[in-house]
Motif scaffolding. Structure first.
Motif, PDB file in Angstrom:
ATOM      1  N   MET A 225      40.738  52.459  25.555  1.00 53.55           N
ATOM      2  CA  MET A 225      39.494  51.338  26.919  1.00 53.55           C
ATOM      3  C   MET A 225      40.897  50.762  27.293  1.00 53.55           C
ATOM      4  SD  MET A 225      36.156  50.047  27.793  1.00 53.55           S
ATOM      5  CE  MET A 225      36.636  48.753  26.868  1.00 53.55           C
ATOM      6  N   LYS A 226      41.112  50.656  28.439  1.00 49.13           N
ATOM      7  CA  LYS A 226      41.814  49.638  29.284  1.00 49.13           C
ATOM      8  C   LYS A 226      40.998  48.798  29.778  1.00 49.13           C
ATOM      9  CE  LYS A 226      46.224  52.812  30.677  1.00 49.13           C
ATOM     10  NZ  LYS A 226      47.381  52.888  31.818  1.00 49.13           N
ATOM     11  N   TYR A 227      41.579  47.459  30.047  1.00 49.47           N
ATOM     12  CA  TYR A 227      40.843  46.638  30.119  1.00 49.47           C
ATOM     13  C   TYR A 227      41.276  46.193  32.281  1.00 49.47           C
ATOM     14  CZ  TYR A 227      39.669  44.684  26.077  1.00 49.47           C
ATOM     15  OH  TYR A 227      40.143  44.438  24.750  1.00 49.47           O
ATOM     16  N   LYS A 228      40.265  45.888  33.269  1.00 49.26           N
ATOM     17  CA  LYS A 228      40.276  45.797  34.355  1.00 49.26           C
ATOM     18  C   LYS A 228      41.151  44.754  35.198  1.00 49.26           C
ATOM     19  CE  LYS A 228      36.207  47.889  34.746  1.00 49.26           C
ATOM     20  NZ  LYS A 228      35.141  48.254  36.116  1.00 49.26           N
ATOM     21  N   LEU A 229      42.154  44.413  35.429  1.00 46.85           N
ATOM     22  CA  LEU A 229      42.147  43.028  35.644  1.00 46.85           C
ATOM     23  C   LEU A 229      43.060  43.348  36.907  1.00 46.85           C
ATOM     24  CD1 LEU A 229      44.191  40.385  35.451  1.00 46.85           C
ATOM     25  CD2 LEU A 229      46.031  42.027  34.109  1.00 46.85           C
ATOM     26  N   THR A 230      42.838  42.351  38.131  1.00 46.64           N
ATOM     27  CA  THR A 230      42.775  41.921  38.883  1.00 46.64           C
ATOM     28  C   THR A 230      43.798  39.898  39.240  1.00 46.64           C
ATOM     29  OG1 THR A 230      41.573  43.391  39.749  1.00 46.64           O
ATOM     30  CG2 THR A 230      41.492  41.949  41.335  1.00 46.64           C
ATOM     31  N   PHE A 231      44.237  40.636  40.601  1.00 49.07           N
ATOM     32  CA  PHE A 231      44.872  38.534  40.121  1.00 49.07           C
ATOM     33  C   PHE A 231      44.495  38.759  41.946  1.00 49.07           C
ATOM     34  CE2 PHE A 231      48.230  40.685  37.182  1.00 49.07           C
ATOM     35  CZ  PHE A 231      48.227  39.176  36.335  1.00 49.07           C
TER      36      PHE A 231
ATOM     37  N   ILE B 247      45.082  47.702  33.609  1.00 50.30           N
ATOM     38  CA  ILE B 247      44.491  48.704  34.910  1.00 50.30           C
ATOM     39  C   ILE B 247      44.948  47.413  35.858  1.00 50.30           C
ATOM     40  CG2 ILE B 247      43.727  49.748  36.791  1.00 50.30           C
ATOM     41  CD1 ILE B 247      42.011  51.504  34.370  1.00 50.30           C
ATOM     42  N   ILE B 248      45.980  47.262  36.233  1.00 47.02           N
ATOM     43  CA  ILE B 248      46.236  46.163  37.129  1.00 47.02           C
ATOM     44  C   ILE B 248      46.230  46.172  38.723  1.00 47.02           C
ATOM     45  CG2 ILE B 248      48.160  44.254  37.459  1.00 47.02           C
ATOM     46  CD1 ILE B 248      49.058  44.660  34.831  1.00 47.02           C
ATOM     47  N   LYS B 249      45.417  45.260  39.315  1.00 42.87           N
ATOM     48  CA  LYS B 249      45.579  44.926  40.954  1.00 42.87           C
ATOM     49  C   LYS B 249      45.628  43.998  41.467  1.00 42.87           C
ATOM     50  CE  LYS B 249      42.311  49.033  40.760  1.00 42.87           C
ATOM     51  NZ  LYS B 249      40.856  48.800  41.407  1.00 42.87           N
ATOM     52  N   ILE B 250      46.506  43.898  42.589  1.00 39.68           N
ATOM     53  CA  ILE B 250      46.514  43.173  43.838  1.00 39.68           C
ATOM     54  C   ILE B 250      45.663  42.661  44.387  1.00 39.68           C
ATOM     55  CG2 ILE B 250      48.594  40.965  44.375  1.00 39.68           C
ATOM     56  CD1 ILE B 250      50.167  41.852  42.761  1.00 39.68           C
TER      57      ILE B 250
ATOM     58  N   ASN C  67      33.171  43.946  39.080  1.00 43.03           N
ATOM     59  CA  ASN C  67      33.216  44.485  37.645  1.00 43.03           C
ATOM     60  C   ASN C  67      33.747  44.416  37.071  1.00 43.03           C
ATOM     61  OD1 ASN C  67      30.846  45.075  38.146  1.00 43.03           O
ATOM     62  ND2 ASN C  67      31.093  47.103  39.485  1.00 43.03           N
ATOM     63  N   GLN C  68      35.830  43.711  37.186  1.00 39.88           N
ATOM     64  CA  GLN C  68      36.114  43.112  36.701  1.00 39.88           C
ATOM     65  C   GLN C  68      36.521  42.778  35.417  1.00 39.88           C
ATOM     66  OE1 GLN C  68      39.771  45.075  37.783  1.00 39.88           O
ATOM     67  NE2 GLN C  68      37.761  45.363  38.890  1.00 39.88           N
ATOM     68  N   ASP C  69      37.472  42.709  34.320  1.00 44.62           N
ATOM     69  CA  ASP C  69      37.235  42.339  33.044  1.00 44.62           C
ATOM     70  C   ASP C  69      37.785  41.186  32.964  1.00 44.62           C
ATOM     71  OD1 ASP C  69      36.086  44.359  31.264  1.00 44.62           O
ATOM     72  OD2 ASP C  69      37.454  45.694  31.671  1.00 44.62           O
ATOM     73  N   ILE C  70      39.181  40.535  33.518  1.00 46.83           N
ATOM     74  CA  ILE C  70      39.535  39.844  33.747  1.00 46.83           C
ATOM     75  C   ILE C  70      40.053  39.440  35.817  1.00 46.83           C
ATOM     76  CG2 ILE C  70      41.308  37.855  33.423  1.00 46.83           C
ATOM     77  CD1 ILE C  70      41.542  39.700  30.488  1.00 46.83           C
ATOM     78  N   VAL C  71      39.701  38.032  35.832  1.00 43.53           N
ATOM     79  CA  VAL C  71      40.436  38.149  37.565  1.00 43.53           C
ATOM     80  C   VAL C  71      41.226  36.691  37.459  1.00 43.53           C
ATOM     81  CG1 VAL C  71      40.102  37.622  39.983  1.00 43.53           C
ATOM     82  CG2 VAL C  71      37.683  39.179  38.574  1.00 43.53           C
TER      83      VAL C  71
ATOM     84  N   LYS D   6      30.032  38.421  39.263  1.00 43.84           N
ATOM     85  CA  LYS D   6      30.602  40.066  39.638  1.00 43.84           C
ATOM     86  C   LYS D   6      31.701  40.508  38.657  1.00 43.84           C
ATOM     87  CE  LYS D   6      29.583  39.947  44.426  1.00 43.84           C
ATOM     88  NZ  LYS D   6      29.863  40.594  45.653  1.00 43.84           N
ATOM     89  N   ASN D   7      32.614  39.382  37.734  1.00 45.96           N
ATOM     90  CA  ASN D   7      33.486  40.111  36.575  1.00 45.96           C
ATOM     91  C   ASN D   7      33.443  39.373  35.634  1.00 45.96           C
ATOM     92  OD1 ASN D   7      34.838  41.070  38.696  1.00 45.96           O
ATOM     93  ND2 ASN D   7      34.578  38.775  39.640  1.00 45.96           N
TER      94      ASN D   7
END
Length: 217
Positions: free
Chosen positions: A1-7, A32-35, A44-48, A64-65
């Motif tokens: 499983m990949k962790y959800k990550l947003t910058f 899974i990386i997003k900006i 619902n992100q694992d890390i922000v 929320k995260n």
């Protein structure tokens, strides 16, 4: 499983974005990386990672995260608040510490996961300071992402201080003092956004500083 990550970046303070977009974390198998520049679109992100953000985010967003993180360029709790690199350069500091900590309701007060540092040589001007600051941020972020989730945070301890937001008037040069004594002020000034200036005979004069290319005549 990949962790959800947003910058999460600040559209009103965009300097860091070009460094982030060029950087390859080499962690696509883990994240899974997003900006994003809009916190309303993040949940619902694992890390922000909240980076170079100049506004206080609502507590509802933080809930929320799973984990909201900030990188601050100081040895927290010292130099909380605005422009930590500029304030330290003005104090003639050459070693700039970084603290990677959890975002909480109280500004720059969350528990710390990692610390790191970068070194200045004392000649860097604004763009060079930004570059070293950016690479320092990216380095500590990658170190965290490599170790996650096997990290433990520690509460901040010691006496701290809070830096106020720097304003255009803070870039005023005293014409009765030497350039050498005010060189650090020239170093932290941005030639376009907040250049140094002085006033003489009721007239304001703008000062811009550049390094001479060694190949120039």
């Amino acid at each position: 499983m990949k962790y959800k990550l947003t910058f999460l970046l600040d559209s009103k303070n965009p300097w860091f974005e070009k460094y982030l977009r060029k950087y390859n974390f080499r962690l696509k198998n883990k994240y899974i990386i997003k900006i994003s520049k809009n916190y309303n679109n993040i949940k619902n992100q694992d890390i922000v990672f909240i980076l170079s953000y100049t506004r206080i985010l609502p507590s509802q967003f933080l809930k929320k995260n799973k984990l909201n993180l900030i990188v601050h360029e100081s040895k927290l709790p010292k130099d909380k608040g605005f422009a930590p690199v500029a304030y330290q350069v003005l104090k003639n500091k050459r070693t700039i510490h970084l603290s990677l900590f959890e975002a909480v309701k109280k500004v720059d007060s969350g528990p710390i996961f990692l610390r790191d540092k970068f070194i200045l040589n004392g000649t860097e001007l604004s763009e060079e300071l930004r570059a070293k600051q950016a690479f320092g941020k990216l380095k500590i972020i990658k170190k965290f992402l490599l170790k996650y989730p096997k990290l433990i945070s520690k509460k901040q301890t010691g006496k701290g201080n809070f830096n106020k937001k720097r304003k255009p008037k803070d870039s005023k040069i005293n014409i009765n003092k030497s350039i050498k004594s005010q060189f650090n002020l020239l170093r932290v000034s941005d030639n376009e956004s907040y250049p140094c200036y002085f006033e003489y005979k009721k007239q304001k004069y703008i000062l811009k500083i550049y390094k001479k290319n060694k190949y120039d005549n």
